[in-house]
Design a protein around this motif. Structure first.
Motif: not given
Length: 80
Positions: A1, A60-65, A71
């Protein structure tokens, strides 16, 4: 982020410095010390900057959420 400050081009050099330090979480007194200014000068810089309309955007990168790659759960295409 990470955070992006949009509208910095509208601000003076000193206003940019004050805004960046503020958005990093420094207090007005800490900013004043760092920039060798009075607290009232910092307040003026921040007020002027606010009046010129900058905005903070959080990236916020998609992978973080949980929305990137594998994922997240996808529905089974065969309905199993």
């Amino acid at each position: 982020m990470h955070f992006e400050i949009r509208g910095l081009e509208k601000l003076s050099f000193r206003e940019r410095q004050a805004v960046v330090l503020k958005e990093k979480g420094l207090s007005s007194d800490q900013i004043a010390k760092r920039l060798h200014l009075s607290s009232s000068s910092v307040a003026t810089l921040l007020a002027r900057a606010k009046g010129k309309g900058y905005e903070i955007v959080c990236i916020i990168p998609e992978s973080e959420i949980g929305l990137g790659g594998n994922d997240f759960d996808e529905e089974d295409p065969e309905g199993e």
